[in-house]
Design an enzyme around this catalytic site. Structure first.
Site, PDB file in Angstrom:
ATOM      1  CD1 TRP A 141      12.612 -24.372  -3.766  1.00  0.00           C
ATOM      2  CD2 TRP A 141      12.154 -26.496  -4.307  1.00  0.00           C
ATOM      3  NE1 TRP A 141      11.310 -24.621  -3.395  1.00  0.00           N
ATOM      4  CE2 TRP A 141      11.005 -25.922  -3.703  1.00  0.00           C
ATOM      5  CE3 TRP A 141      12.095 -27.825  -4.712  1.00  0.00           C
ATOM      6  CZ2 TRP A 141       9.811 -26.625  -3.523  1.00  0.00           C
ATOM      7  CZ3 TRP A 141      10.913 -28.531  -4.539  1.00  0.00           C
ATOM      8  CH2 TRP A 141       9.798 -27.925  -3.946  1.00  0.00           C
ATOM      9  CG  ASN A 142      10.955 -27.356  -9.714  1.00  0.00           C
ATOM     10  OD1 ASN A 142      11.593 -26.328  -9.924  1.00  0.00           O
ATOM     11  ND2 ASN A 142       9.896 -27.689 -10.416  1.00  0.00           N
ATOM     12  CE  LYS A 165      17.189 -15.404  -5.868  1.00  0.00           C
ATOM     13  NZ  LYS A 165      17.278 -16.612  -5.050  1.00  0.00           N
ATOM     14  N   PRO A 166      19.980 -18.778  -8.099  1.00  0.00           N
ATOM     15  CG  PRO A 166      21.543 -20.254  -7.136  1.00  0.00           C
ATOM     16  CD  PRO A 166      21.411 -18.877  -7.775  1.00  0.00           C
ATOM     17  N   GLY A 216       8.924 -19.709 -10.876  1.00  0.00           N
ATOM     18  CA  GLY A 216       8.636 -19.940  -9.463  1.00  0.00           C
ATOM     19  C   GLY A 216       7.143 -19.875  -9.216  1.00  0.00           C
ATOM     20  CB  SER A 217       5.248 -19.657  -6.097  1.00  0.00           C
ATOM     21  OG  SER A 217       5.861 -18.518  -5.541  1.00  0.00           O
ATOM     22  CD  GLU A 238       9.661 -20.412 -18.171  1.00  0.00           C
ATOM     23  OE1 GLU A 238       9.598 -21.650 -18.194  1.00  0.00           O
ATOM     24  OE2 GLU A 238      10.656 -19.775 -18.485  1.00  0.00           O
ATOM     25  CG  LEU A 239       4.332 -17.320 -12.787  1.00  0.00           C
ATOM     26  CD1 LEU A 239       3.332 -16.209 -12.525  1.00  0.00           C
ATOM     27  CD2 LEU A 239       5.618 -17.080 -12.023  1.00  0.00           C
ATOM     28  CB  CYS A 272       5.919 -26.176 -13.140  1.00  0.00           C
ATOM     29  SG  CYS A 272       6.859 -26.530 -14.630  1.00  0.00           S
ATOM     30  CD  GLU A 369       2.279 -25.427  -8.230  1.00  0.00           C
ATOM     31  OE1 GLU A 369       2.531 -24.388  -7.604  1.00  0.00           O
ATOM     32  OE2 GLU A 369       2.919 -25.790  -9.226  1.00  0.00           O
TER      33      GLU A 369
HETATM   34  P1  NAD Z   1       9.410 -19.376  -5.198  1.00  0.00           P
HETATM   35  O1  NAD Z   1       8.508 -18.479  -5.978  1.00  0.00           O
HETATM   36  O2  NAD Z   1       9.292 -19.403  -3.736  1.00  0.00           O
HETATM   37  O3  NAD Z   1      10.951 -19.013  -5.497  1.00  0.00           O
HETATM   38  C1  NAD Z   1      11.480 -18.974  -6.792  1.00  0.00           C
HETATM   39  C2  NAD Z   1      12.738 -18.124  -6.797  1.00  0.00           C
HETATM   40  O4  NAD Z   1      12.418 -16.773  -6.473  1.00  0.00           O
HETATM   41  C3  NAD Z   1      13.789 -18.553  -5.786  1.00  0.00           C
HETATM   42  O5  NAD Z   1      15.075 -18.353  -6.344  1.00  0.00           O
HETATM   43  C4  NAD Z   1      13.562 -17.569  -4.639  1.00  0.00           C
HETATM   44  O6  NAD Z   1      14.690 -17.400  -3.831  1.00  0.00           O
HETATM   45  C5  NAD Z   1      13.229 -16.313  -5.401  1.00  0.00           C
HETATM   46  N1  NAD Z   1      12.468 -15.288  -4.670  1.00  0.00           N
HETATM   47  C6  NAD Z   1      11.763 -15.418  -3.533  1.00  0.00           C
HETATM   48  N2  NAD Z   1      11.156 -14.241  -3.227  1.00  0.00           N
HETATM   49  C7  NAD Z   1      11.493 -13.372  -4.201  1.00  0.00           C
HETATM   50  C8  NAD Z   1      11.160 -12.009  -4.462  1.00  0.00           C
HETATM   51  N3  NAD Z   1      10.372 -11.301  -3.653  1.00  0.00           N
HETATM   52  N4  NAD Z   1      11.675 -11.425  -5.570  1.00  0.00           N
HETATM   53  C9  NAD Z   1      12.456 -12.120  -6.423  1.00  0.00           C
HETATM   54  N5  NAD Z   1      12.809 -13.428  -6.224  1.00  0.00           N
HETATM   55  C10 NAD Z   1      12.331 -14.027  -5.121  1.00  0.00           C
HETATM   56  O7  NAD Z   1       9.207 -20.827  -5.837  1.00  0.00           O
HETATM   57  P2  NAD Z   1       9.819 -22.209  -5.334  1.00  0.00           P
HETATM   58  O8  NAD Z   1       9.104 -22.636  -4.094  1.00  0.00           O
HETATM   59  O9  NAD Z   1      11.295 -22.102  -5.317  1.00  0.00           O
HETATM   60  O10 NAD Z   1       9.413 -23.173  -6.564  1.00  0.00           O
HETATM   61  C11 NAD Z   1       8.203 -23.824  -6.669  1.00  0.00           C
HETATM   62  C12 NAD Z   1       7.274 -23.092  -7.599  1.00  0.00           C
HETATM   63  O11 NAD Z   1       7.861 -22.888  -8.876  1.00  0.00           O
HETATM   64  C13 NAD Z   1       5.987 -23.853  -7.862  1.00  0.00           C
HETATM   65  O12 NAD Z   1       4.884 -22.977  -7.822  1.00  0.00           O
HETATM   66  C14 NAD Z   1       6.171 -24.374  -9.284  1.00  0.00           C
HETATM   67  O13 NAD Z   1       4.983 -24.669  -9.979  1.00  0.00           O
HETATM   68  C15 NAD Z   1       6.927 -23.250  -9.893  1.00  0.00           C
HETATM   69  N6  NAD Z   1       7.607 -23.697 -11.117  1.00  0.00           N
HETATM   70  C16 NAD Z   1       7.146 -23.282 -12.341  1.00  0.00           C
HETATM   71  C17 NAD Z   1       7.766 -23.728 -13.500  1.00  0.00           C
HETATM   72  C18 NAD Z   1       7.298 -23.287 -14.866  1.00  0.00           C
HETATM   73  O14 NAD Z   1       8.054 -23.446 -15.806  1.00  0.00           O
HETATM   74  N7  NAD Z   1       6.103 -22.749 -15.025  1.00  0.00           N
HETATM   75  C19 NAD Z   1       8.825 -24.612 -13.423  1.00  0.00           C
HETATM   76  C20 NAD Z   1       9.266 -25.031 -12.165  1.00  0.00           C
HETATM   77  C21 NAD Z   1       8.644 -24.563 -11.003  1.00  0.00           C
END
Ligand code: NAD
Length: 467
Positions: A141-142, A165-166, A216-217, A238-239, A272, A369
């Protein structure tokens, strides 16, 4: 994200879920809560559309250029909706929309190169490149639009189709983007699906998906890798990051303070690659804390749609709770807030921009983080200590070194264990450069030609040179 039955509101298009404006804390709209069983049809149609889309690179280039123009034309609507659901200042949303269009335009013109293998044998061996098939793009979501484009632009340019999927916190601008792109691309080449878990998990494990590209995370990334393992789909992850900024003893604090502050606090620290910890020489520590705290206390915090706002709210309630908890943990352990340290009164998810000092090095705000407007500044005596501390977490996304002697700063930057290291700035990225985290920060490479090849497989044709 709430997922109780009570949140499920029947709407115009079946089950829907509320979308909250973080500046008010109130729901202002709804999005379709698509169910996992809908994915079979979506992925089938993406597979069907792949045949035509992969066949004609020139038509792809043309369509992606048109798509970039369509995004620009819809820029105002996209940016306002993005600010409304994500919280960032409108100027940052406009920049995000511009980068979304720029990514489409950049990848529209990128093509893989066929290569001959020349090894002295009397054969003609040629490496050509083929797309993979339907790609699942799952984003946080960022930076909902920009990160989505970082995935679908190279995937589409390579000749794949995409199911995007957002995050359920920010579905609306992506849905609008999807309808803008639908007018420029053939049917089912890019499909946006919105919904709450387990939609993402099911998408990642869907047998029709050939590449799961996820941002994501770290913990969700591990689950995604496991899910994709079921069908042996390729994964690009990309975490999270916990980037350190190491200040050297010849740094000019006045000169860098603004840049350093924004490297940590842009998008309310929800980046991130934000600076998430600062290591300052003990002699300069107080001066660095003072410079950053002054900016934290005077920056204008408010709703993203207010033109005076430089820092918006935290994007969602769980993230606000997390930031509050991690900050309180540090304060309880003896840290001192040189600025902020608390939520702001009133509606919305606002947290005072916070600069922490006297932080125990093992505090979660240093080792984890925080992903919010909270920055610990730690003193060091020997440079080796600072480099070891910078490298001493499980993350390895980015890092930076700040000083007046650029060669010396670069030599220190070389020692950082991360994917990108900067000198005297942080998180500046070109569309043409590779982007890859090490350790827990990622798997695979995005960005530039590397991002294109990440969506292709080699296909070798081998024949005798002569009949
Ligand atoms: P998140 O991991 O909670 O969610 C990311 C996405 O995954 C969302 O669309 C979510 O709905 C989906 N999701 C949730 N559970 C899932 C599952 N079991 N299987 C598949 N998809 C699932 O992350 P967040 O809180 O939305 O975003 C913040 C994180 O993203 C931070 O850790 C940040 O550092 C990271 N991030 C990394 C980068 C990068 O390029 N390395 C860039 C931006 C954000």
């Amino acid at each position: 994200m709430p997922t109780s039955e009570a949140d499920r509101v029947p709407g115009r298009l079946g089950i829907r879920f509320p979308v909250v404006d973080p500046a008010t804390g109130e729901a202002f709209d709804e999005a379709p809560d698509q169910q996992p069983d809908e994915l079979d049809g979506v992925v089938d149609r993406a597979y069907g559309a792949w045949r035509g889309w992969r066949a004609d690179p020139a038509a792809r280039t043309a369509a992606l250029r048109v798509a970039a123009g369509a995004v620009e034309a819809a820029g105002d609507d996209l940016a306002r909706l993005l600010t409304r659901e994500q919280g960032k200042p409108l100027a940052e949303s406009c920049a995000e929309v511009a980068r979304t269009a720029a990514r489409l335009r950049y990848f529209a013109d990128l093509a893989p190169r066929t290569r001959r293998i020349v090894d002295g044998r009397p054969v003609r061996s040629e490496v050509r490149w083929r797309p993979l098939g339907p790609v699942a793009a799952i984003v946080p979501w960022n930076f909902p639009l920009q990160l989505a484009a970082a995935k679908f632009a190279p995937a589409l340019a390579a000749g794949n189709t995409v199911v995007l999927k957002p995050s359920p916190f920010t579905p609306l601008a992506t849905r609008l983007l999807g309808s803008v792109l639908a007018a420029a691309l053939p049917e089912d080449v890019l499909t946006v699906v919105t919904g709450r878990e387990p939609l993402g998990a099911r998408l990642a494990s869907h047998p029709g998906i050939r590449h799961v590209t996820f941002t994501g995370s770290v913990s969700t990334g591990r689950a995604v890798a496991e899910a994709a393992g079921a069908s042996l789909a390729r994964v690009t992850l990309e975490l999270g990051g916990n980037d350190a900024a190491v200040l050297l003893d010849d740094v000019d604090v006045d000169r860098i303070a603004d840049r350093l502050f924004w490297a940590a606090f842009r998008n309310c620290g929800q980046v991130c690659m934000a600076v998430k910890r600062v290591y300052a020489p003990a002699r300069l520590h107080a001066e660095v804390v003072e410079a950053l705290a002054h900016r934290a206390k005077t920056v204008t915090v408010g709703a993203g749609l207010d033109p005076d706002t430089r820092l918006g709210p935290v994007s969602n309630a769980p993230q606000l709770a997390r930031i509050e908890q991690i900050t309180q943990h540090a304060l309880a352990d003896g840290a001192r807030a040189a600025a902020g340290g608390h939520r702001l009164d009133g509606p919305g998810y606002f947290f005072a921009p916070t600069v922490l000092t006297d932080v125990p090095p093992g505090a979660p705000v240093v080792t984890g983080e925080q992903f919010g407007p909270v920055l610990p500044v730690l003193p060091y005596r020997k440079l080796d200590e600072a480099v070891d501390a910078a490298n001493g977490t499980g993350f390895g996304l980015g890092g930076s070194v700040w000083g007046t002697d650029l060669d010396r700063a670069e030599a220190v930057a070389e020692r950082l264990e991360c994917g990108t290291a900067w000198v005297n700035h942080h998180a500046e990225l070109s569309l043409a450069q590779p982007f890859a985290g090490v350790k827990d920060s990622g798997v695979g490479v995005a960005g530039g030609l590397w991002g294109l090849y990440g969506n292709l497989r080699p296909f070798v044709v081998h024949r005798p040179q002569e009949g």
